[in-house]
Design a protein around this motif. Structure first.
Motif, PDB file in Angstrom:
ATOM      1  N   ILE A 141       0.968  -1.514   0.006  1.00 52.24           N
ATOM      2  CA  ILE A 141       0.276   0.036   0.061  1.00 52.24           C
ATOM      3  C   ILE A 141       0.568   1.258  -0.153  1.00 52.24           C
ATOM      4  O   ILE A 141       2.155   0.998   0.628  1.00 52.24           O
ATOM      5  N   HIS A 145      -2.160   6.292  -1.086  1.00 51.00           N
ATOM      6  CA  HIS A 145      -3.146   5.060  -1.703  1.00 51.00           C
ATOM      7  C   HIS A 145      -4.095   5.064  -2.494  1.00 51.00           C
ATOM      8  O   HIS A 145      -4.518   5.578  -4.443  1.00 51.00           O
ATOM      9  N   ALA A 146      -5.770   5.806  -2.166  1.00 49.72           N
ATOM     10  CA  ALA A 146      -6.571   5.412  -2.316  1.00 49.72           C
ATOM     11  C   ALA A 146      -7.609   6.642  -1.795  1.00 49.72           C
ATOM     12  O   ALA A 146      -7.294   7.071  -0.432  1.00 49.72           O
ATOM     13  N   ASP A 158      -8.448   6.035  -6.498  1.00 49.09           N
ATOM     14  CA  ASP A 158      -7.088   5.629  -6.727  1.00 49.09           C
ATOM     15  C   ASP A 158      -5.890   6.760  -6.816  1.00 49.09           C
ATOM     16  O   ASP A 158      -6.377   7.835  -7.615  1.00 49.09           O
ATOM     17  N   SER A 161      -1.376   5.171  -6.719  1.00 49.42           N
ATOM     18  CA  SER A 161      -0.618   4.166  -6.589  1.00 49.42           C
ATOM     19  C   SER A 161       0.111   3.109  -7.177  1.00 49.42           C
ATOM     20  O   SER A 161       0.198   3.212  -8.226  1.00 49.42           O
ATOM     21  N   THR A 165      -5.306  -0.200  -7.555  1.00 52.04           N
ATOM     22  CA  THR A 165      -6.858  -0.567  -6.845  1.00 52.04           C
ATOM     23  C   THR A 165      -7.864  -0.812  -7.569  1.00 52.04           C
ATOM     24  O   THR A 165      -7.300  -0.902  -8.238  1.00 52.04           O
ATOM     25  N   TRP A 166      -8.157  -1.976  -6.796  1.00 54.31           N
ATOM     26  CA  TRP A 166      -9.311  -2.588  -7.825  1.00 54.31           C
ATOM     27  C   TRP A 166     -10.531  -2.931  -7.458  1.00 54.31           C
ATOM     28  O   TRP A 166     -10.449  -2.499  -5.581  1.00 54.31           O
ATOM     29  N   VAL A 184     -12.829  -4.982  -2.437  1.00 60.59           N
ATOM     30  CA  VAL A 184     -11.695  -3.367  -2.993  1.00 60.59           C
ATOM     31  C   VAL A 184     -10.918  -4.014  -2.714  1.00 60.59           C
ATOM     32  O   VAL A 184     -10.197  -4.210  -1.312  1.00 60.59           O
ATOM     33  N   ARG A 185      -9.754  -3.801  -3.570  1.00 61.52           N
ATOM     34  CA  ARG A 185      -8.611  -3.794  -3.490  1.00 61.52           C
ATOM     35  C   ARG A 185      -7.182  -3.615  -3.242  1.00 61.52           C
ATOM     36  O   ARG A 185      -7.419  -2.759  -4.267  1.00 61.52           O
ATOM     37  N   LEU A 186      -6.515  -3.602  -2.348  1.00 65.07           N
ATOM     38  CA  LEU A 186      -5.558  -1.741  -2.310  1.00 65.07           C
ATOM     39  C   LEU A 186      -4.254  -2.509  -2.673  1.00 65.07           C
ATOM     40  O   LEU A 186      -4.227  -3.420  -1.352  1.00 65.07           O
TER      41      LEU A 186
END
Length: 217
Positions: A141, A145-146, A158, A161, A165-166, A184-186
């Motif tokens: 991270i 990041h977001a 995003d 990053s 970010t997903w 949410v994927r960071l």
């Protein structure tokens, strides 16, 4: 504003500022009505780091968004061109304790396998290693990041990053709407997004017109 308790409120409503934004507002209060130079601000807020000019501008924007009244049309924070910023308006200092503010309830959460990050109404910067972000410990991270903005709707963005970010498996390259239960994927850290829900009001029954047989007990 209570410097010792590090709280800020309007009437009985608690307001939320990130740590750096609170420190900046306190610095401007301490030097009122004089202007505080950008060099002084950097020395107080980032004594051992080099940060871009945009970091300071972001804090000023955050303070204005929180404490300014949109119908007044004038900001409490005055830009002094070529120097820095100053606090506008009258200030009354008092040793009396402030009236207790209502507790600021979470607006949402990012819930991971072993991490639960609390989000508040307004702008939430998620990252690592900085005082003014919502801290999530993960080497993948970025420091900033977001951004998750919680209002009438919720958006995820995003902030450039390194590891991305997903949202529900799709790479976030522009602000996206965020909804209850979204994944949410960071970087490599995965979370489920949950909105805070107010408890439902207790239902009341209208018993007028009903016959009651008192003799039956």
């Amino acid at each position: 504003m209570d410097a010792d308790a590090r709280s800020i409120s309007i009437a009985t409503r608690s307001l939320h500022l990130t740590r750096k934004a609170f420190d900046l507002l306190l610095l401007l209060l301490e030097h009122r009505p004089n202007a505080v130079s950008k060099e002084q601000i950097h020395a107080r807020l980032w004594p051992d780091s080099f940060v871009a000019e945009s970091s300071l501008q972001a804090l000023i924007h955050e303070i204005r968004q929180v404490i300014d009244h949109e119908r007044v049309g004038q900001s409490w924070i005055r830009t002094v061109h070529g120097i820095g910023y100053s606090l506008a308006g009258d200030v009354v200092a008092s040793d009396a304790p402030l009236a207790p503010a209502r507790r600021e309830h979470p607006a949402a959460w990012l819930v991971g396998e072993s991490t639960r990050a609390t989000l508040h109404a307004g702008e939430n910067i998620v990252g690592r290693g900085l005082d003014d972000v919502i801290e999530i410990e993960s080497p993948t991270i970025s420091r900033r990041h977001a951004r998750i903005t919680v209002g009438d709707s919720v958006t995820l963005e995003d902030l450039g990053s390194k590891n991305g970010t997903w949202l529900n498996g799709e790479h976030v390259t522009a602000p996206r709407a965020l909804a209850e239960g979204d994944i949410v994927r960071l970087g490599s850290a995965t979370f489920t997004f949950h909105l805070a829900r107010r408890p439902k009001a207790t239902e009341s029954a209208d018993i007028r017109g009903q016959d009651v047989d008192e003799s039956s007990g």
